[in-house]
Motif scaffolding. Structure first.
Motif, short mmCIF file in Angstrom:
data_model
loop_
_atom_site.label_atom_id
_atom_site.label_comp_id
_atom_site.label_asym_id
_atom_site.label_seq_id
_atom_site.Cartn_x
_atom_site.Cartn_y
_atom_site.Cartn_z
N UNK A 1 66.34 41.36 54.05
CA UNK A 1 67.01 42.34 53.19
C UNK A 1 68.18 41.70 52.45
N UNK A 2 68.97 40.94 53.18
CA UNK A 2 70.14 40.29 52.57
C UNK A 2 69.71 39.29 51.50
N UNK A 3 68.65 38.53 51.78
CA UNK A 3 68.18 37.55 50.79
C UNK A 3 67.71 38.22 49.52
N UNK A 4 67.12 39.40 49.63
CA UNK A 4 66.59 40.09 48.45
C UNK A 4 67.66 40.87 47.70
N UNK B 1 72.17 35.92 43.76
CA UNK B 1 71.42 34.68 43.98
C UNK B 1 72.20 33.60 44.73
N UNK B 2 73.51 33.51 44.49
CA UNK B 2 74.30 32.47 45.16
C UNK B 2 74.35 32.72 46.67
N UNK B 3 74.55 33.97 47.06
CA UNK B 3 74.60 34.29 48.49
C UNK B 3 73.23 34.12 49.13
N UNK B 4 72.20 34.55 48.41
CA UNK B 4 70.84 34.39 48.91
C UNK B 4 70.51 32.92 49.15
N UNK B 5 70.89 32.08 48.23
CA UNK B 5 70.65 30.64 48.37
C UNK B 5 71.40 30.08 49.57
#
Length: 294
Positions: free
Chosen positions: A185-188, A192-196
């Motif tokens: 959920x967090x990745x989506x 984008x920077x946090x997901x990476x």
């Protein structure tokens, strides 16, 4: 009755129910013939029986009746999704698939009024649920939830709960658990920077755990069969079949490492490195699995 899949290899896996519900929707209007290979078809039938027994919905699965009746299949999707919280990824996929199916029904020359209304109602229902879930998640501190979920899954890995699978199979299972839950959920839903950042941290943790399992540094290369070797254990085929089902989305060309790890009844993909380190495997699995889930 002892459900060997759900009480055995699947006893701790939280991604089974959401994936199963999504599979039900994705199977609607798909060609009935050759949807899956025989090995996977037998496994799906068995898993269906176990879930029906677990939920006391066995009559739904009698004679595979829901497979031939879209209305019954939709009813089963609605029933199961009310008994389990499928999660944001599953709700989003269900909504997308139902919207496509609804459009297909509307294009028919003489669509069934009853089935058309069922699609309308379910599209609205799951669309609202997906929107509500997304809004609730974004208000809860996604990074904190992702950290807690990651810690939980790696603790299970460390405790040996995935030991029925090969070394890299354990990694695959852990990543699937993360993808379908709060970490995914967090990745989506983050930027984008946090997901990476989340996925980069995941690569490091997964590589470290793989390296510990084989007793070497994350950069040390080993022949691929050392990573893929499955330990001999009771219910070995159950573990292999469950892993194959979890990875049934894989394509040998686009996801060579995931394919080679999960589809053990097939030959190893050409893109699977014959000499590979824990770090290389972790990088590839995170890329393949989370590009599929985002």
């Amino acid at each position: 009755m002892k459900n060997r899949l759900l009480d055995g290899p699947g006893r701790t896996l939280e991604c089974i129910h959401p994936k199963f519900i999504v599979d039900l929707v994705q199977g609607i209007d798909a060609p009935r013939q050759a949807q899956v290979v025989p090995q996977q078809q037998l496994f799906r039938e068995r898993l269906t029986q176990e879930i029906m027994a677990q939920t006391q919905l066995r009559p739904w699965a009698m004679s595979g009746m829901y497979n031939e009746n879209d209305a019954l299949r939709l009813g089963l999707v609605e029933k199961l999704s009310s008994m389990f919280d499928p999660g944001q990824l599953a709700l989003t996929r269900i909504t997308q698939r139902l919207t496509m199916l609804k459009q297909n029904v509307e294009r028919r020359a003489a669509p069934s009024v009853t089935l058309e209304k069922q699609y309308d109602d379910l599209c609205e229902h799951f669309s609202r649920r997906a929107a509500w879930k997304t809004k609730a998640l974004t208000q809860r501190g996604l990074m904190v939830q992702a950290g807690l979920h990651s810690e939980q899954i790696f603790t299970r890995w460390r405790a040996g709960q995935y030991n029925g699978w090969s070394l890299v199979g354990r990694c695959y299972v852990a990543l699937e658990e993360l993808r379908w839950g709060a970490f995914g959920d967090a990745c989506r839903l983050t930027n984008p920077e946090v997901s990476t950042l989340l996925k980069d941290n995941l690569r490091v943790m997964a590589a470290d755990f793989l390296a510990q399992g084989i007793g070497a540094s994350p950069a040390t290369r080993h022949f691929y069969h050392q990573w893929l070797s499955t330990p001999t254990s009771p219910g070995l085929m159950d573990y292999k079949d469950l892993l194959g089902w979890l990875g049934d989305w894989c394509d040998a060309d686009r996801h060579p490492v995931s394919w080679s790890v999960t589809q053990s009844w097939q030959t190893v993909a050409l893109g699977m490195p014959r000499l590979c380190s824990a770090a290389r495997l972790a990088d590839a699995l995170v890329d393949e699995i989370f590009s599929e889930g985002v």
